[in-house]
Design a protein around this motif. Structure first.
Motif, PDB file in Angstrom:
ATOM      1  N   GLU A 248       0.844  -1.189   0.000  1.00 13.95           N
ATOM      2  CA  GLU A 248       0.000   0.000   0.000  1.00 13.95           C
ATOM      3  C   GLU A 248       0.882   1.242   0.000  1.00 13.95           C
ATOM      4  O   GLU A 248       1.932   1.262   0.633  1.00 13.95           O
ATOM      5  CB  GLU A 248      -0.853   0.048   1.268  1.00 13.95           C
ATOM      6  N   CYS A 249       0.381   2.299  -0.673  1.00 17.48           N
ATOM      7  CA  CYS A 249       1.071   3.589  -0.625  1.00 17.48           C
ATOM      8  C   CYS A 249       0.471   4.403   0.524  1.00 17.48           C
ATOM      9  O   CYS A 249      -0.379   3.910   1.263  1.00 17.48           O
ATOM     10  CB  CYS A 249       0.908   4.315  -1.954  1.00 17.48           C
ATOM     11  N   SER A 250       0.883   5.658   0.638  1.00 16.12           N
ATOM     12  CA  SER A 250       0.403   6.501   1.733  1.00 16.12           C
ATOM     13  C   SER A 250      -1.116   6.693   1.689  1.00 16.12           C
ATOM     14  O   SER A 250      -1.719   7.042   2.699  1.00 16.12           O
ATOM     15  CB  SER A 250       1.118   7.859   1.688  1.00 16.12           C
ATOM     16  N   MET A 255      -3.163  -2.114  -2.842  1.00 13.17           N
ATOM     17  CA  MET A 255      -1.729  -2.394  -2.941  1.00 13.17           C
ATOM     18  C   MET A 255      -1.302  -2.287  -4.400  1.00 13.17           C
ATOM     19  O   MET A 255      -1.887  -2.929  -5.268  1.00 13.17           O
ATOM     20  CB  MET A 255      -1.454  -3.792  -2.387  1.00 13.17           C
ATOM     21  N   HIS A 256      -0.313  -1.448  -4.672  1.00  9.60           N
ATOM     22  CA  HIS A 256       0.111  -1.248  -6.057  1.00  9.60           C
ATOM     23  C   HIS A 256       0.763  -2.508  -6.623  1.00  9.60           C
ATOM     24  O   HIS A 256       1.728  -3.026  -6.053  1.00  9.60           O
ATOM     25  CB  HIS A 256       1.079  -0.073  -6.151  1.00  9.60           C
ATOM     26  N   VAL A 257       0.204  -2.968  -7.737  1.00  9.34           N
ATOM     27  CA  VAL A 257       0.758  -4.127  -8.447  1.00  9.34           C
ATOM     28  C   VAL A 257       1.666  -3.569  -9.540  1.00  9.34           C
ATOM     29  O   VAL A 257       1.196  -2.900 -10.457  1.00  9.34           O
ATOM     30  CB  VAL A 257      -0.368  -4.965  -9.089  1.00  9.34           C
ATOM     31  N   LYS A 309      -6.418   5.723 -11.600  1.00  9.77           N
ATOM     32  CA  LYS A 309      -5.177   6.339 -11.113  1.00  9.77           C
ATOM     33  C   LYS A 309      -5.275   6.648  -9.619  1.00  9.77           C
ATOM     34  O   LYS A 309      -6.275   7.166  -9.147  1.00  9.77           O
ATOM     35  CB  LYS A 309      -4.888   7.629 -11.900  1.00  9.77           C
ATOM     36  N   CYS A 310      -4.215   6.326  -8.907  1.00 10.39           N
ATOM     37  CA  CYS A 310      -4.200   6.532  -7.457  1.00 10.39           C
ATOM     38  C   CYS A 310      -3.909   8.001  -7.141  1.00 10.39           C
ATOM     39  O   CYS A 310      -3.201   8.682  -7.882  1.00 10.39           O
ATOM     40  CB  CYS A 310      -3.123   5.640  -6.853  1.00 10.39           C
ATOM     41  N   LYS A 311      -4.439   8.470  -6.018  1.00 13.98           N
ATOM     42  CA  LYS A 311      -4.203   9.867  -5.601  1.00 13.98           C
ATOM     43  C   LYS A 311      -2.720  10.143  -5.352  1.00 13.98           C
ATOM     44  O   LYS A 311      -2.291  11.286  -5.353  1.00 13.98           O
ATOM     45  CB  LYS A 311      -4.998  10.161  -4.325  1.00 13.98           C
ATOM     46  N   CYS A 312      -1.947   9.081  -5.126  1.00 17.38           N
ATOM     47  CA  CYS A 312      -0.511   9.266  -4.889  1.00 17.38           C
ATOM     48  C   CYS A 312       0.234   9.605  -6.167  1.00 17.38           C
ATOM     49  O   CYS A 312       1.405   9.947  -6.125  1.00 17.38           O
ATOM     50  CB  CYS A 312       0.093   8.004  -4.259  1.00 17.38           C
ATOM     51  N   GLY A 313      -0.438   9.470  -7.324  1.00 18.13           N
ATOM     52  CA  GLY A 313       0.195   9.790  -8.593  1.00 18.13           C
ATOM     53  C   GLY A 313       0.669   8.568  -9.361  1.00 18.13           C
ATOM     54  O   GLY A 313       1.038   8.667 -10.525  1.00 18.13           O
TER      55      GLY A 313
HETATM   56 ZN    ZN Z   1      -1.012   4.974  -4.556  1.00 17.02          ZN
END
Ligand code: ZN
Length: 433
Positions: A248-250, A255-257, A309-313
């Motif tokens: 997982e990111c922040s 969980m980013h694959v 797209k995830c908010k983390c970029g």
């Molecule tokens: Zn993310």
């Protein structure tokens, strides 16, 4: 540092998918050439590597299962000689033979890379001191997390599993900021700290944790945070892939694959892909693996994936929480029950600790399901009728969620089993003799 490999992690999704498919074609071609096992699989459905021109063609390749690895025990699937392997991990099977995984240097590098990206994505870095409480040895968690911790420049303390008193001593004496271990062991640490009168927030610098190795729930995460101030990040993996590798990111939103290293499909019961975000069986293909083929591998977990797209970029897709095991499902009085459903009910009850055990019996061939739960020490009731009300509340909610009447037993604090490793939640004593 926000990204470990910014260009790759934020590549536009269409470009990323293109690259992923090229890597997939390349892996299929390589393994078709090197692996008699995989060649046979392809031949059985009349496919050659050059036929794999789109995902539809790819989905014609029969899935691999854990039994394929067991049937070829110990190393029948390896496509490189031991001269080219730098490590072997062995995972213990609950039934039958263990699974043996070999690694070339490139396999180890890719594995470390995937964890380094993931750790960076939740803010870990060279300022961190990580106490690694995963088991070192044949289990992949210990060495995998250890190497990645060093790769991102963190200071790694390789405590391994167990010796809780010493773990807590080191957490206090050294500037540890970050724990890695199984979720149930985190709770064990929290319990022992409570008994010793140690406040993790006040008496240590530990503020985050990487948790993996067993399933857990959102409510367990919240309880861990409320009790200890530790923000926990999930990870997912298996020794058949490399080890833990999707983190997982922040944002804590899946969980980013890493799409250059793996392709994850989510399939329904008939083997068809489910729409983005919907639940199904997880099927994993490793795209740059060298030691043995892992192509369309059914690991037996239930989850979902989204390319949004995830908010983390990051543009790489996100795998949802593992909500059950395809083969974990228990059938009680004809109703499908997942232990994760029981867990979610327990999570809703503010007076319960996040531990439970399900026992199944069938007196007179009528299924009976007993759920043992544990009350939090601060919620101990002083009157029996209060306990009865709590029990009834859990029974009613279980009925709503499971569509099943179950017997709930509320146990005293610290009575249910805590596991250092994988928790086992179901005892099935039913007999149809
Ligand atoms: Zn993310």
């Amino acid at each position: 540092m926000t990204f470990w490999n910014e260009e790759l992690e934020t590549m536009p999704a269409d470009k990323l998918k293109e690259m992923q498919f090229r890597l997939l074609q390349n892996e299929i071609k390589t393994m078709y050439g090197k692996s008699a096992f995989f060649r046979k699989r392809m031949d059985s459905v009349g496919l050659k590597p050059e036929d794999i021109t789109d995902m539809e063609q790819f989905r014609k390749i029969p899935c691999m299962k854990k039994t394929d690895l067991r049937d070829n025990y110990p190393d029948g699937l390896f496509v490189v000689p031991y001269d080219d392997l730098v490590r072997v991990h062995v995972s213990s099977g609950t039934t039958g033979k263990p699974t043996v995984a070999g690694y070339t240097q490139k396999d180890i590098d890719n594995w470390t890379e995937s964890l380094a990206r993931g750790m960076t994505s939740f803010g870990a870095g060279k300022k961190d001191v990580m106490q690694n409480m995963h088991g070192y040895g044949l289990f992949t968690g210990g060495l995998g997390v250890h190497y990645a911790g060093e790769r991102i420049g963190a200071t790694v303390i390789p405590t391994g599993v167990g010796n809780t008193d010493r773990q807590i001593q080191l957490m206090q004496d050294l500037p540890v900021t970050f724990l890695a271990g199984t979720p149930s062991y985190m709770f064990h640490i929290a319990d022992v700290c409570d008994q010793k009168g140690i406040d993790i927030r006040r008496d240590t610098k530990v503020r985050k944790a990487l948790c993996g190795g067993e399933p857990w729930s959102e409510s367990m995460r919240k309880k861990l945070y409320d009790r200890t101030g530790i923000k926990a990040y999930s990870c997912y993996g298996a020794s058949e892939f490399y080890g833990p590798m999707f983190l997982e990111c922040s944002e804590q939103a899946g969980m980013h694959v890493w799409a250059d290293l793996a392709l994850v499909e989510i399939l329904d019961k008939d083997g068809n892909p489910v729409p983005d975000g919907e639940q199904g069986e997880v099927v994993v293909t490793m795209l740059q693996k060298e030691a043995f083929p892992l192509i369309r591998y059914k690991i037996g977990d239930i989850s979902s994936i989204t390319w949004e797209k995830c908010k983390c970029g990051r543009t790489h897709p996100r795998l949802g929480r593992i909500t059950g095991r395809a083969d974990d499902m228990i059938v009680v009085r004809g109703i499908n029950v997942f232990p994760s459903q029981v867990e979610s009910v327990i999570g809703e009850m503010p007076f319960l600790a996040p531990f439970y055990h399900i026992t199944l019996t069938n007196p007179n061939y009528m299924d009976k399901m007993v759920v043992d739960v544990e009350i939090l020490p601060e919620c101990l009731p002083d009157m029996t009728d209060q306990l009865d009300r709590m029990t009834q509340q859990v029974v009613d909610r279980m009925k709503e969620i499971l569509n099943l009447k179950v017997v709930v037993k509320i146990n005293l604090p610290n009575t249910l089993e805590r596991c250092d490793g994988k928790s086992k939640h179901v005892t099935d004593n039913r007999s149809w003799d």
